[in-house]
Write a protein that holds these residues in place. Structure first.
Motif, PDB file in Angstrom:
ATOM      1  N   UNK A 162      39.718 -72.912 -40.071  1.00  0.00           N
ATOM      2  CA  UNK A 162      39.332 -74.140 -39.373  1.00  0.00           C
ATOM      3  C   UNK A 162      38.987 -73.862 -37.917  1.00  0.00           C
ATOM      4  N   UNK A 163      39.745 -72.992 -37.272  1.00  0.00           N
ATOM      5  CA  UNK A 163      39.468 -72.674 -35.867  1.00  0.00           C
ATOM      6  C   UNK A 163      38.128 -71.963 -35.714  1.00  0.00           C
ATOM      7  N   UNK A 164      37.801 -71.086 -36.631  1.00  0.00           N
ATOM      8  CA  UNK A 164      36.500 -70.415 -36.584  1.00  0.00           C
ATOM      9  C   UNK A 164      35.361 -71.425 -36.756  1.00  0.00           C
ATOM     10  N   UNK A 165      35.528 -72.355 -37.693  1.00  0.00           N
ATOM     11  CA  UNK A 165      34.511 -73.383 -37.902  1.00  0.00           C
ATOM     12  C   UNK A 165      34.370 -74.258 -36.666  1.00  0.00           C
ATOM     13  N   UNK A 166      35.506 -74.615 -36.058  1.00  0.00           N
ATOM     14  CA  UNK A 166      35.466 -75.451 -34.854  1.00  0.00           C
ATOM     15  C   UNK A 166      34.796 -74.743 -33.685  1.00  0.00           C
ATOM     16  N   UNK A 167      35.045 -73.440 -33.561  1.00  0.00           N
ATOM     17  CA  UNK A 167      34.405 -72.692 -32.480  1.00  0.00           C
ATOM     18  C   UNK A 167      32.887 -72.741 -32.619  1.00  0.00           C
ATOM     19  N   UNK A 168      32.401 -72.578 -33.855  1.00  0.00           N
ATOM     20  CA  UNK A 168      30.961 -72.693 -34.084  1.00  0.00           C
ATOM     21  C   UNK A 168      30.475 -74.111 -33.804  1.00  0.00           C
ATOM     22  N   UNK A 169      31.239 -75.096 -34.255  1.00  0.00           N
ATOM     23  CA  UNK A 169      30.854 -76.497 -34.063  1.00  0.00           C
ATOM     24  C   UNK A 169      30.690 -76.829 -32.586  1.00  0.00           C
ATOM     25  N   UNK A 170      31.607 -76.343 -31.778  1.00  0.00           N
ATOM     26  CA  UNK A 170      31.533 -76.636 -30.344  1.00  0.00           C
ATOM     27  C   UNK A 170      30.315 -75.973 -29.704  1.00  0.00           C
ATOM     28  N   UNK A 171      30.029 -74.762 -30.111  1.00  0.00           N
ATOM     29  CA  UNK A 171      28.853 -74.078 -29.561  1.00  0.00           C
ATOM     30  C   UNK A 171      27.566 -74.782 -29.986  1.00  0.00           C
ATOM     31  N   UNK A 172      27.524 -75.252 -31.209  1.00  0.00           N
ATOM     32  CA  UNK A 172      26.334 -75.952 -31.688  1.00  0.00           C
ATOM     33  C   UNK A 172      26.183 -77.312 -31.020  1.00  0.00           C
ATOM     34  N   UNK A 173      27.298 -77.994 -30.774  1.00  0.00           N
ATOM     35  CA  UNK A 173      27.235 -79.260 -30.039  1.00  0.00           C
ATOM     36  C   UNK A 173      26.679 -79.022 -28.640  1.00  0.00           C
ATOM     37  N   UNK A 174      27.123 -77.946 -28.000  1.00  0.00           N
ATOM     38  CA  UNK A 174      26.624 -77.628 -26.663  1.00  0.00           C
ATOM     39  C   UNK A 174      25.147 -77.276 -26.681  1.00  0.00           C
ATOM     40  N   UNK A 175      24.662 -76.777 -27.828  1.00  0.00           N
ATOM     41  CA  UNK A 175      23.253 -76.426 -27.959  1.00  0.00           C
ATOM     42  C   UNK A 175      22.378 -77.634 -28.283  1.00  0.00           C
ATOM     43  N   UNK A 176      23.009 -78.794 -28.515  1.00  0.00           N
ATOM     44  CA  UNK A 176      22.247 -80.013 -28.752  1.00  0.00           C
ATOM     45  C   UNK A 176      22.205 -80.493 -30.184  1.00  0.00           C
ATOM     46  N   UNK A 177      22.916 -79.823 -31.105  1.00  0.00           N
ATOM     47  CA  UNK A 177      22.937 -80.289 -32.494  1.00  0.00           C
ATOM     48  C   UNK A 177      23.548 -81.684 -32.566  1.00  0.00           C
ATOM     49  N   UNK A 178      23.072 -82.468 -33.550  1.00  0.00           N
ATOM     50  CA  UNK A 178      23.549 -83.838 -33.696  1.00  0.00           C
ATOM     51  C   UNK A 178      24.427 -84.042 -34.918  1.00  0.00           C
ATOM     52  N   UNK A 179      24.345 -83.151 -35.869  1.00  0.00           N
ATOM     53  CA  UNK A 179      25.277 -83.136 -37.001  1.00  0.00           C
ATOM     54  C   UNK A 179      25.301 -81.714 -37.547  1.00  0.00           C
ATOM     55  N   UNK A 180      26.306 -81.445 -38.412  1.00  0.00           N
ATOM     56  CA  UNK A 180      26.559 -80.078 -38.837  1.00  0.00           C
ATOM     57  C   UNK A 180      26.614 -79.928 -40.352  1.00  0.00           C
TER      58      UNK A 180
END
Length: 230
Positions: free
Chosen positions: A61-79
């Motif tokens: 879960x932590x690995x997935x969250x780390x990716x999620x946060x980086x993608x949110x910072x890159x401008x993604x709107x859903x995952x």
């Protein structure tokens, strides 16, 4: 205006097929060379494997969250995550995610229901097949889930991790998958879930004894529909 898709990658072949499907089918919907904006983040697969081997779903879960946060910072709107196995950690991860997700098993279960399937076989890594990721979501739609036997689970897992994940295709492995799917058909299954995102490298409707539910492409298409509906 389309939504920006974030892909939380795990293994390279599955993530690449998902990405390519979004781009190719996006062009069909939007015109030549067009597709929604896509960003992807993928940590080394070894980090996930270490967690899975140790039964550490919190670590997954932590690995997935780390990716999620980086993608949110890159401008993604859903995952989305084109990896079935690590969805075992979805419930641990999703409440803390900075962005909403599409769940791969929900997408596949919806497709199975739409196509009128009642009893589906499940193929994938040993971690996935032993888990409740698919049975629970299929059961919610009144669909039975059948797992291969112990020997078949072990062999399928070996083929996935030792061959398909590194991008190796062997004819005898294709035949082994076909035999496992044939056994699921004999148990009354009317379709089979390709529950590892690398399985479509060797199995499709063209060579499967049962109709296939290609989790990789189904997830990509669901993401594309969501992005285009913005």
């Amino acid at each position: 205006m389309t939504q920006h898709i974030g892909i939380v990658g795990c293994s390279a072949e599955g993530a690449a097929l998902c990405y390519r499907t979004i781009c190719e089918e996006g062009a069909h919907a939007l015109g030549a060379y067009e597709h929604p904006e896509v960003s992807m983040h993928t940590p080394p697969l070894a980090r996930y494997v270490d967690c899975l081997n140790g039964g550490d779903l919190a670590g997954v879960a932590e690995l997935m969250l780390a990716s999620a946060r980086k993608l949110a910072a890159a401008g993604a709107e859903f995952l989305i995550c084109p990896d079935n196995t690590i969805h075992q950690a979805f419930e641990l991860m999703a409440p803390r995610s900075p962005l909403p997700w599409l769940h791969i098993a929900d997408v596949v279960a919806a497709e199975a229901a739409a196509r009128g399937f009642h009893k589906v076989g499940l193929t994938g890594t040993r971690w996935l097949v032993d888990s409740a990721v698919y049975p629970d979501r299929l059961a919610a739609r009144g669909i039975d889930c059948v797992r291969p036997g112990e020997d078949a689970r072990s062999e399928i897992n070996r083929i996935i991790m030792e061959e398909l994940v590194p991008g190796v295709v062997k004819a005898n492995s294709v035949a082994r998958f076909q035999a496992v799917i044939g056994g699921l058909r004999e148990q009354g299954c009317d379709a089979v879930i390709l529950g590892c995102t690398e399985i479509p490298l060797i199995i499709s409707d063209a060579n499967s004894p049962l109709p296939t539910l290609d989790s990789t492409r189904l997830l990509a298409r669901a993401a594309l529909r969501r992005a285009l509906a913005a």
